[in-house]
Structure formats: C-alpha cells, structure tokens
Scaffold this motif. Structure first.
Motif, PDB file in Angstrom:
ATOM      1  N   PHE A  66      11.930  40.511 -53.782  1.00 30.37           N
ATOM      2  CA  PHE A  66      10.488  40.454 -53.521  1.00 30.37           C
ATOM      3  C   PHE A  66      10.023  41.732 -52.812  1.00 30.37           C
ATOM      4  O   PHE A  66       9.037  42.357 -53.212  1.00 30.37           O
ATOM      5  CB  PHE A  66      10.157  39.216 -52.660  1.00 30.37           C
ATOM      6  CG  PHE A  66       8.781  39.275 -52.041  1.00 30.37           C
ATOM      7  CD1 PHE A  66       7.643  38.969 -52.788  1.00 30.37           C
ATOM      8  CD2 PHE A  66       8.612  39.672 -50.716  1.00 30.37           C
ATOM      9  CE1 PHE A  66       6.371  39.057 -52.229  1.00 30.37           C
ATOM     10  CE2 PHE A  66       7.349  39.755 -50.147  1.00 30.37           C
ATOM     11  CZ  PHE A  66       6.215  39.447 -50.908  1.00 30.37           C
ATOM     12  N   PHE A  93       5.851  35.373 -56.866  1.00 31.58           N
ATOM     13  CA  PHE A  93       5.328  35.620 -55.505  1.00 31.58           C
ATOM     14  C   PHE A  93       4.852  37.070 -55.370  1.00 31.58           C
ATOM     15  O   PHE A  93       3.824  37.333 -54.744  1.00 31.58           O
ATOM     16  CB  PHE A  93       6.396  35.289 -54.453  1.00 31.58           C
ATOM     17  CG  PHE A  93       6.623  33.806 -54.294  1.00 31.58           C
ATOM     18  CD1 PHE A  93       5.927  33.066 -53.347  1.00 31.58           C
ATOM     19  CD2 PHE A  93       7.523  33.140 -55.112  1.00 31.58           C
ATOM     20  CE1 PHE A  93       6.124  31.692 -53.216  1.00 31.58           C
ATOM     21  CE2 PHE A  93       7.727  31.763 -54.990  1.00 31.58           C
ATOM     22  CZ  PHE A  93       7.028  31.043 -54.039  1.00 31.58           C
ATOM     23  N   ALA A 107       3.435  35.668 -48.252  1.00 31.07           N
ATOM     24  CA  ALA A 107       4.330  35.584 -49.415  1.00 31.07           C
ATOM     25  C   ALA A 107       5.793  35.730 -48.986  1.00 31.07           C
ATOM     26  O   ALA A 107       6.657  34.985 -49.457  1.00 31.07           O
ATOM     27  CB  ALA A 107       3.972  36.658 -50.440  1.00 31.07           C
ATOM     28  N   VAL A 111       8.712  33.031 -49.581  1.00 34.39           N
ATOM     29  CA  VAL A 111       9.919  33.406 -50.339  1.00 34.39           C
ATOM     30  C   VAL A 111      11.170  33.041 -49.537  1.00 34.39           C
ATOM     31  O   VAL A 111      12.145  32.512 -50.082  1.00 34.39           O
ATOM     32  CB  VAL A 111       9.908  34.917 -50.692  1.00 34.39           C
ATOM     33  CG1 VAL A 111      11.291  35.398 -51.123  1.00 34.39           C
ATOM     34  CG2 VAL A 111       8.891  35.194 -51.791  1.00 34.39           C
ATOM     35  N   ARG A 114      11.589  29.287 -49.534  1.00 34.84           N
ATOM     36  CA  ARG A 114      12.042  28.890 -50.876  1.00 34.84           C
ATOM     37  C   ARG A 114      13.528  29.185 -51.051  1.00 34.84           C
ATOM     38  O   ARG A 114      14.311  28.346 -51.518  1.00 34.84           O
ATOM     39  CB  ARG A 114      11.227  29.663 -51.918  1.00 34.84           C
ATOM     40  CG  ARG A 114      11.602  29.417 -53.385  1.00 34.84           C
ATOM     41  CD  ARG A 114      10.760  30.377 -54.238  1.00 34.84           C
ATOM     42  NE  ARG A 114      10.818  30.104 -55.679  1.00 34.84           N
ATOM     43  CZ  ARG A 114      11.623  30.735 -56.528  1.00 34.84           C
ATOM     44  NH1 ARG A 114      12.480  31.639 -56.096  1.00 34.84           N
ATOM     45  NH2 ARG A 114      11.581  30.452 -57.824  1.00 34.84           N
ATOM     46  N   LEU A 246       3.107  26.861 -58.648  1.00 36.59           N
ATOM     47  CA  LEU A 246       4.179  27.515 -57.884  1.00 36.59           C
ATOM     48  C   LEU A 246       5.181  26.474 -57.380  1.00 36.59           C
ATOM     49  O   LEU A 246       6.388  26.711 -57.365  1.00 36.59           O
ATOM     50  CB  LEU A 246       3.544  28.272 -56.704  1.00 36.59           C
ATOM     51  CG  LEU A 246       4.257  29.491 -56.140  1.00 36.59           C
ATOM     52  CD1 LEU A 246       4.608  30.497 -57.221  1.00 36.59           C
ATOM     53  CD2 LEU A 246       3.400  30.155 -55.076  1.00 36.59           C
TER      54      LEU A 246
END
Length: 297
Positions: A66, A93, A107, A111, A114, A246
């Motif tokens: 990311f 993302f 974000a 992330v 997640r 998402l």
C-alpha cells in the motif's frame, strides 16, 4: 480517451522497494515517516532492508505494498489526475486514496487492521490458494462447486486475473482435490501458491467482522472520480456503497478481468500502474490488447 490508474495487491513486494523515493523525494520521506509513526514500528526499514521472509508476513506485506503504491502515485510528476481508479484486492485501498475517498492516514490504519485480521483468520484454519491456467472461467467455477458439494470442503474462484488465468481459494484438502480435477479437465497448470491462507473466500469471514467495525468508524468522502471495485466490477462513486463493497471484498472474488473490461467500456484507453512490479500491466495487456499501459514505481 480516459486515463485509469490501477494499484497492485499482495505478492508484488520486493526488498528495497520505495528506498529510491525515500532518498530522493522529501514528500515521500515525510509520508514514510508518518507511516512509521501511525504503525508504531519502522516499516520503512523492513521495506528497504528486510529479508524476503520479513516482507512475506501478511501484516507487513499489505501495508508495505500500500505504502509503496500510494506514495509513488502521490509523488508522481506531473501530479496524476485519474479519470477512474481500481486496485487488485489490497490495491483497492490505494485506489481510494488516489480518488480522495480516504485520507492517507485512515487508509493505512484500515490496511493494517485488515492485514492483522487476515493473518489471524489464516492461523485459525489451514487454507491455501492455487493458480489455474488455461481453463474457461465457467469450467473452473463448475469444478469448485462440485468439489465443495461432494466433499464438504470449501473451494471457490477467488481472483479472475485475465482470460485463462484464475486463482482458486479454500481449505488445503479442497484445493488439492480441485487441482487434480482442473488438470484432468485440461488445465495447462493447476499450481498451489505459497500464500498464508484462503484469501477472498468464506474462510476470511472472521477477518471481515473486524474490518467492518473499523470501516464503519472511518470517514469516506465523495470521490473525485469513480472506483471500479473488485466485487461488483463496475464504477462506484457513492461512499456508502464503496464501504460495503470493501467489506464484501474480503470474502468475495476479485473480478479483475471484468473490472478492466468495464473501464474500457466506459472510455479508458490508458492505464497506469502505480506501485511495485508490473503484474497489472501484464494482465491488462492480456485483457485489452490495444490499451496503452505504463507504470510508476
């Protein structure tokens, strides 16, 4: 003539990624340092000098890819102005920062949540994924459904990467049986992948709850351009729908082939991949032969 920006997912990582940006761009350095602060450890050190093993841990890989992707995008000269965006799995993302739906900080936090939740789900039940090459999508889906029904194991089509290249996801035993049947049905290859678990399958349900709670507490703004989300493979601009897609993505399939086809149908002629590697550039070239494809890394 529309310009789409796309962002890669897990698997594109390599040691040393982002170091050039950090050393030569003050804005990039500032963003990497901000990330170290948010995460509470120096992820930049792992990116620049960590071993392949360090980078392979889901909770490191996801924020690492990311960061490299979105920092490369934000530091691009001249400043990138996408007409549409999309990301492959985790890359969604990055896409949502690129179109202004999420802030960089929010974000990154999502992330990391997640990634940690997915790692826990992987440890809960041994599971895996496999790449299937050279079979029609419908045939792959049919075999997955038959194996699940007959054995009680979980096997689903997880990533529709490009025509003739699908990734399936499920329990270790289910994937082994499915691979044998894929080969018997004429697949060129059915190869178990070196991944930690069954991403984009019902086995990620425990992680989904954790991510959902975090997403519901996060502000999603109206985007500057549509995002073509993995689970619906069409343009989405409504923040509430973006949130739901998402969340659903964790247990749903990445419809990359269909997303690229939808972007082309909506006028995309140029695609720029921001982030490590050239995986998406290769896939887009196979999905849409006459697209102009480039990369920022």
């Amino acid at each position: 003539m529309k310009h789409a920006y796309v962002f890669p997912g897990q698997g594109a990582q390599f040691t040393g990624m982002g170091k050039n940006l950090y050393d030569n761009n003050p804005k990039a350095k500032e963003l990497f340092e901000k990330a170290n602060e948010i995460l509470g450890f120096r992820i930049s050190d792992i990116l620049f000098t960590g071993t392949e093993e360090d980078l392979k841990q889901t909770k490191v890989t996801q924020p690492a890819v990311f960061l490299h992707s979105i920092i490369a995008f934000l530091c691009a000269e001249p400043a990138a102005k996408p007409d549409m965006v999309a990301g492959h799995s985790l890359g969604e993302f990055s896409a949502l920062v690129a179109n202004g739906t999420l802030t960089f900080e929010d974000a990154l936090r999502l992330v990391f949540i997640r990634a940690t939740a997915m790692q826990k789900a992987c440890e809960k039940q041994p599971s895996t994924m496999a790449a299937v090459l050279g079979l029609e999508d419908a045939k792959v889906e049919e075999i997955c459904a038959a194996v699940s029904e007959e054995t009680g194991e979980i096997v689903v089509a997880a990533n529709y990467n490009c025509p003739g290249q699908l990734v399936i996801s499920g329990t270790v035993k289910g994937i082994e049986i499915a691979c044998e049947r894929m080969k018997a049905a004429g697949a060129k290859r059915a190869l178990v992948l070196p991944v930690g678990g069954a991403f984009h399958s019902p086995l990620m349900a425990p992680a989904k709850e954790e991510l959902k709670a975090a997403i519901e507490q996060t502000t999603f703004s109206t985007p500057s351009c549509p995002v073509y989300q993995n689970v619906v493979a069409k343009a989405v601009s409504e923040p509430a729908a973006i949130k739901q897609n998402l969340i659903d993505q964790l247990t749903g399939a990445v419809r990359w082939t269909q997303s690229v086809q939808a972007m082309v149908a909506d006028g995309a002629t140029r695609f720029t991949e921001a982030g490590p590697g050239k995986v998406l550039q290769g896939l887009i070239g196979k999905i849409q032969k006459d697209a102009v494809v480039s990369g920022i890394s």
